[in-house]
Scaffold this motif. Structure first.
Motif, mmCIF file in Angstrom:
data_model
loop_
_atom_site.group_PDB
_atom_site.id
_atom_site.type_symbol
_atom_site.label_atom_id
_atom_site.label_comp_id
_atom_site.label_asym_id
_atom_site.label_seq_id
_atom_site.Cartn_x
_atom_site.Cartn_y
_atom_site.Cartn_z
ATOM 1 N N ARG A 1 19.859 -25.698 59.243
ATOM 2 C CA ARG A 1 20.265 -24.661 60.185
ATOM 3 C C ARG A 1 19.155 -23.614 60.188
ATOM 4 N NH1 ARG A 1 24.358 -22.490 62.967
ATOM 5 N NH2 ARG A 1 24.636 -20.240 62.868
ATOM 6 N N VAL A 2 18.732 -23.187 61.372
ATOM 7 C CA VAL A 2 17.686 -22.176 61.500
ATOM 8 C C VAL A 2 18.240 -20.991 62.283
ATOM 9 C CG1 VAL A 2 15.380 -21.637 62.388
ATOM 10 C CG2 VAL A 2 15.852 -23.915 61.432
ATOM 11 N N ASP B 1 19.184 -22.387 65.837
ATOM 12 C CA ASP B 1 20.625 -22.604 65.958
ATOM 13 C C ASP B 1 21.302 -21.324 66.420
ATOM 14 O OD1 ASP B 1 21.312 -25.372 64.812
ATOM 15 O OD2 ASP B 1 19.964 -24.539 63.299
ATOM 16 N N LYS B 2 20.745 -20.197 65.953
ATOM 17 C CA LYS B 2 21.339 -18.902 66.267
ATOM 18 C C LYS B 2 20.231 -17.863 66.335
ATOM 19 C CE LYS B 2 24.927 -15.751 64.522
ATOM 20 N NZ LYS B 2 25.878 -15.525 63.415
ATOM 21 N N PHE B 3 20.249 -17.033 67.382
ATOM 22 C CA PHE B 3 19.327 -15.905 67.499
ATOM 23 C C PHE B 3 20.132 -14.629 67.348
ATOM 24 C CE2 PHE B 3 17.287 -12.485 69.843
ATOM 25 C CZ PHE B 3 16.027 -12.486 69.246
ATOM 26 N N ILE B 4 19.715 -13.769 66.433
ATOM 27 C CA ILE B 4 20.396 -12.499 66.193
ATOM 28 C C ILE B 4 19.455 -11.382 66.641
ATOM 29 C CG2 ILE B 4 21.434 -10.945 64.483
ATOM 30 C CD1 ILE B 4 21.051 -14.537 63.511
ATOM 31 N N ALA B 5 19.862 -10.662 67.661
ATOM 32 C CA ALA B 5 19.034 -9.584 68.189
ATOM 33 C C ALA B 5 19.084 -8.377 67.258
ATOM 34 C CB ALA B 5 19.521 -9.181 69.581
ATOM 35 N N ILE C 1 8.207 -24.494 67.385
ATOM 36 C CA ILE C 1 8.036 -25.890 66.994
ATOM 37 C C ILE C 1 8.489 -26.114 65.552
ATOM 38 C CG2 ILE C 1 5.610 -25.687 66.293
ATOM 39 C CD1 ILE C 1 5.196 -28.455 67.669
ATOM 40 N N LEU C 2 8.281 -25.128 64.690
ATOM 41 C CA LEU C 2 8.747 -25.218 63.302
ATOM 42 C C LEU C 2 10.276 -25.237 63.255
ATOM 43 C CD1 LEU C 2 8.366 -25.142 60.202
ATOM 44 C CD2 LEU C 2 8.219 -22.650 60.403
ATOM 45 N N ALA C 3 10.905 -24.344 63.994
ATOM 46 C CA ALA C 3 12.378 -24.309 64.021
ATOM 47 C C ALA C 3 12.937 -25.642 64.503
ATOM 48 C CB ALA C 3 12.855 -23.158 64.914
ATOM 49 N N GLN C 4 12.353 -26.198 65.552
ATOM 50 C CA GLN C 4 12.802 -27.503 66.058
ATOM 51 C C GLN C 4 12.616 -28.588 65.004
ATOM 52 O OE1 GLN C 4 10.241 -27.744 69.463
ATOM 53 N NE2 GLN C 4 11.783 -26.934 70.858
ATOM 54 N N HIS C 5 11.482 -28.572 64.335
ATOM 55 C CA HIS C 5 11.177 -29.573 63.312
ATOM 56 C C HIS C 5 12.174 -29.500 62.152
ATOM 57 C CE1 HIS C 5 8.484 -32.361 61.216
ATOM 58 N NE2 HIS C 5 8.709 -31.646 60.133
ATOM 59 N N LEU D 1 15.763 -26.441 48.933
ATOM 60 C CA LEU D 1 16.507 -25.370 48.267
ATOM 61 C C LEU D 1 17.663 -24.806 49.076
ATOM 62 C CD1 LEU D 1 13.432 -23.236 47.085
ATOM 63 C CD2 LEU D 1 14.693 -24.931 45.743
ATOM 64 N N ALA D 2 17.528 -24.844 50.409
ATOM 65 C CA ALA D 2 18.462 -24.089 51.251
ATOM 66 C C ALA D 2 19.077 -24.947 52.351
ATOM 67 C CB ALA D 2 17.734 -22.902 51.878
ATOM 68 N N ASP D 3 20.286 -24.555 52.739
ATOM 69 C CA ASP D 3 20.974 -25.172 53.876
ATOM 70 C C ASP D 3 20.545 -24.503 55.179
ATOM 71 O OD1 ASP D 3 22.702 -26.701 52.077
ATOM 72 O OD2 ASP D 3 23.665 -24.768 51.667
ATOM 73 N N THR D 4 20.326 -23.184 55.089
ATOM 74 C CA THR D 4 19.972 -22.381 56.253
ATOM 75 C C THR D 4 18.682 -21.630 55.952
ATOM 76 O OG1 THR D 4 22.296 -22.100 56.864
ATOM 77 C CG2 THR D 4 20.741 -20.502 57.778
ATOM 78 N N LEU D 5 17.771 -21.667 56.916
ATOM 79 C CA LEU D 5 16.514 -20.931 56.807
ATOM 80 C C LEU D 5 16.538 -19.835 57.864
ATOM 81 C CD1 LEU D 5 15.536 -24.314 56.459
ATOM 82 C CD2 LEU D 5 13.993 -22.889 55.144
ATOM 83 N N VAL D 6 16.321 -18.606 57.424
ATOM 84 C CA VAL D 6 16.380 -17.455 58.316
ATOM 85 C C VAL D 6 14.978 -16.886 58.475
ATOM 86 C CG1 VAL D 6 17.333 -15.142 58.688
ATOM 87 C CG2 VAL D 6 18.748 -16.916 57.601
#
Length: 167
Positions: A129-130, A148-152, A117-121, A102-107
């Motif tokens: 994109r995670v 891919d990106k960490f938002i604090a 491990i899920l983000a890497q997978h 469904l999505a290009d990016t999962l947030v």
């Protein structure tokens, strides 16, 4: 060019406790929704919580639904030894894997290192994109690095303290 599709996954308990511990404030789900989906097409938004069946919690859950989140609730389980059970790691993982079509990016809104491990997978096997939002001081380094990106989470994603909280 079509608009980027985004899916949101919120670990409510993790965010509640990390924001309370670090900032002594509540997280602003409305601001998060606006920021995470800005200039993107929101395809799904899930919020995962433990249901303790009290009025204040039901009011909070209703607000999440009004914002557009699909609520996933699990009953609070108190063990005989006094410990409690109630995490959503497996449910979040399944929903994220099912959302790759469904999505290009999962947030992901969580600092829980179990999700590294899920983000890497998702990145390696599905070319997704995670992005991860979390309280920097309490987020697992492995999860921050796997995304891919960490938002604090900072003041712009927190509710102003209520009068009661300031006292």
């Amino acid at each position: 060019m079509s608009m980027e599709k985004v899916a949101l996954f919120v670990d409510v308990q993790n965010i509640y406790y990390t924001c309370r511990h670090t900032f002594a404030q509540q997280f602003d789900y409305s601001a998060f929704l606006a920021q995470a989906s800005a200039n993107r097409h929101l395809v799904v938004a899930y919020a995962y919580a433990i249901d303790r069946d009290d009025a204040k919690q039901r009011q909070f859950q209703h607000k999440l639904q009004e914002l557009g989140f699909t609520l996933r609730l699990k009953p609070f389980i108190q063990r005989t030894d006094g410990s409690a059970k109630g995490d959503w790691d497996v449910g979040i993982t399944i929903d994220m894997l099912e959302s790759v079509a469904l999505a290009d990016t999962l947030v992901l809104l969580s600092g829980d290192g179990d999700f590294a491990i899920l983000a890497q997978h998702l990145r390696q096997h599905y070319a997704k994109r995670v992005e991860v939002y979390g309280v920097a001081a309490l987020s697992a380094k492995a999860l921050m690095e796997a995304a891919d990106k960490f938002i604090a989470i900072e003041q712009s994603l927190l509710l102003a303290p209520t009068k009661r909280q300031r006292n």
